[in-house]
Design an enzyme around this catalytic site. Structure first.
Site, short mmCIF file in Angstrom:
data_model
loop_
_atom_site.label_atom_id
_atom_site.label_comp_id
_atom_site.label_asym_id
_atom_site.label_seq_id
_atom_site.Cartn_x
_atom_site.Cartn_y
_atom_site.Cartn_z
N MET A 89 0.80 -1.22 0.00
CA MET A 89 0.00 0.00 0.00
C MET A 89 0.84 1.28 0.00
SD MET A 89 -2.85 -1.45 -0.32
CE MET A 89 -4.19 -0.31 0.00
N LEU A 92 4.57 4.02 -5.69
CA LEU A 92 5.98 3.93 -6.05
C LEU A 92 6.38 5.08 -6.97
CD1 LEU A 92 5.92 0.09 -6.73
CD2 LEU A 92 6.92 1.23 -4.73
N ASN A 106 0.65 -6.07 -10.32
CA ASN A 106 -0.12 -5.68 -9.14
C ASN A 106 -1.50 -6.29 -9.23
OD1 ASN A 106 -0.81 -4.14 -6.76
ND2 ASN A 106 -1.89 -2.69 -8.08
N HIS A 108 -5.40 -5.41 -8.05
CA HIS A 108 -6.20 -4.28 -7.58
C HIS A 108 -7.66 -4.71 -7.44
CE1 HIS A 108 -7.23 -0.09 -6.92
NE2 HIS A 108 -8.27 -0.30 -7.70
N SER A 135 -8.52 -6.99 -10.67
CA SER A 135 -7.70 -6.94 -11.88
C SER A 135 -6.24 -7.18 -11.54
CB SER A 135 -7.79 -5.55 -12.54
OG SER A 135 -9.12 -5.15 -12.75
N LEU A 143 -0.62 5.48 -11.55
CA LEU A 143 -1.22 4.61 -10.53
C LEU A 143 -2.39 3.78 -11.08
CD1 LEU A 143 -1.15 3.88 -7.45
CD2 LEU A 143 -2.95 5.60 -7.17
N ASP A 144 -2.32 2.47 -10.89
CA ASP A 144 -3.39 1.55 -11.25
C ASP A 144 -3.82 1.68 -12.71
OD1 ASP A 144 -3.42 0.62 -8.64
OD2 ASP A 144 -4.96 2.04 -7.99
N GLU A 173 -9.44 -13.09 -6.27
CA GLU A 173 -8.04 -12.67 -6.34
C GLU A 173 -7.11 -13.88 -6.17
OE1 GLU A 173 -7.28 -9.54 -3.52
OE2 GLU A 173 -8.25 -8.04 -4.78
C1 GAR Z 1 -6.16 -7.15 -1.85
O1 GAR Z 1 -7.56 -7.11 -1.89
C2 GAR Z 1 -5.59 -6.31 -2.97
O2 GAR Z 1 -6.38 -6.31 -4.12
C3 GAR Z 1 -5.57 -4.95 -2.34
O3 GAR Z 1 -5.18 -5.17 -1.01
C4 GAR Z 1 -5.65 -6.44 -0.59
C5 GAR Z 1 -4.51 -7.18 0.07
O4 GAR Z 1 -4.97 -8.36 0.67
N1 GAR Z 1 -4.65 -4.08 -3.02
C6 GAR Z 1 -4.83 -2.78 -3.16
O5 GAR Z 1 -5.78 -2.19 -2.70
C7 GAR Z 1 -3.74 -2.09 -3.92
N2 GAR Z 1 -4.04 -0.71 -4.09
P1 GAR Z 1 -3.93 -9.45 1.17
O6 GAR Z 1 -2.87 -8.75 2.00
O7 GAR Z 1 -4.75 -10.40 2.00
O8 GAR Z 1 -3.34 -10.11 -0.03
#
Ligand code: GAR
Length: 209
Positions: A89, A92, A106, A108, A135, A143-144, A173
């Site tokens: 989080m 970069l 990444n 998202h 995604s 970003l993203d 995911e």
């Molecule tokens: C995930 O849902 C991922 O998509 C999100 O953080 C979570 C991490 O979960 N990422 C973002 O929001 C990136 N901007 P995890 O630590 O259990 O893998």
């Protein structure tokens, strides 16, 4: 073997999914985990899997450029072929992202280009979306906004709250991220001219379908 380095900030459930998949996939190995948060549960997961883990913690008053320089040194210690951002989080710097262009992905929690940034589940609910999802994309300085490789969709139900929706997205995911890592480690996936190619085919704006 594809040397995979995973960057995390929290729970690390996606890290877990990738580690589990690499166990079954001889062409990829998680060689390290880096967290910017010392209390991230993902560090415990790495330890349990006997994978080397380190923290790069932001110092008081440190600039983004200074932090990313230290992060880059740490990343390079692992000599990764692929850098997997899994709930990392931090934004970069362009310098860092450019250095690993085409080698950094990444995940998202939205159907990009919808809802870049934070609070994606809340925003999808507020907009009364019928569909939401996750995604996996290549990372570019914006970003993203990097080319999407693969998306997974989930339905949004009328009585959903953000937590229920997040759970449904998370499950997806854990299915799609290991698959993308596998594609990459098998040499099937590349980024070229800001597009994602799988087996030589442009996957298109919504990723492989
Ligand atoms: C995930 O849902 C991922 O998509 C999100 O953080 C979570 C991490 O979960 N990422 C973002 O929001 C990136 N901007 P995890 O630590 O259990 O893998």
């Amino acid at each position: 073997v594809c040397r995979v380095l995973v960057l995390i900030s929290g729970n690390g459930s996606n890290l877990q999914a990738v580690m589990d998949a690499c166990d079954d996939n001889l062409r990829a190995e998680v060689v390290g985990v880096i967290s910017n948060k010392p209390q991230a549960y993902g560090l415990v997961r790495a330890h349990q899997a006997e994978i080397d883990a380190s923290c790069v913690i932001a110092r008081k008053g440190e600039s983004r450029a200074e932090y990313d320089e230290r992060l880059q040194l740490k990343i390079d210690e692992y000599q990764p072929d692929l850098i997997v951002l899994a709930g990392f989080m931090r934004i970069l710097t362009d310098e860092l992202v450019s250095r690993y262009l085409g080698k950094m992905i990444n995940i998202h929690p939205s159907l990009l280009p919808k809802y870049p940034g934070l609070h994606t589940h809340e925003r999808a609910l507020q907009a009364k979306e019928e569909e939401h999802g996750a995604s996996v994309h290549f990372v570019i300085p914006e970003l993203d906004a990097g080319p999407v490789i693969l998306q997974a969709k989930v339905p949004v139900y009328e009585d959903d709250d953000a937590e229920q929706l997040a759970l449904r997205v998370h499950e997806q995911e854990h299915a799609i991220y290991p698959l993308v890592v596998k594609w990459f480690s098998h040499g099937r996936l590349i980024m070229k001219d800001n597009k994602a190619y799988l087996d030589g085919q442009d996957v298109g704006p919504h990723g492989y379908a």
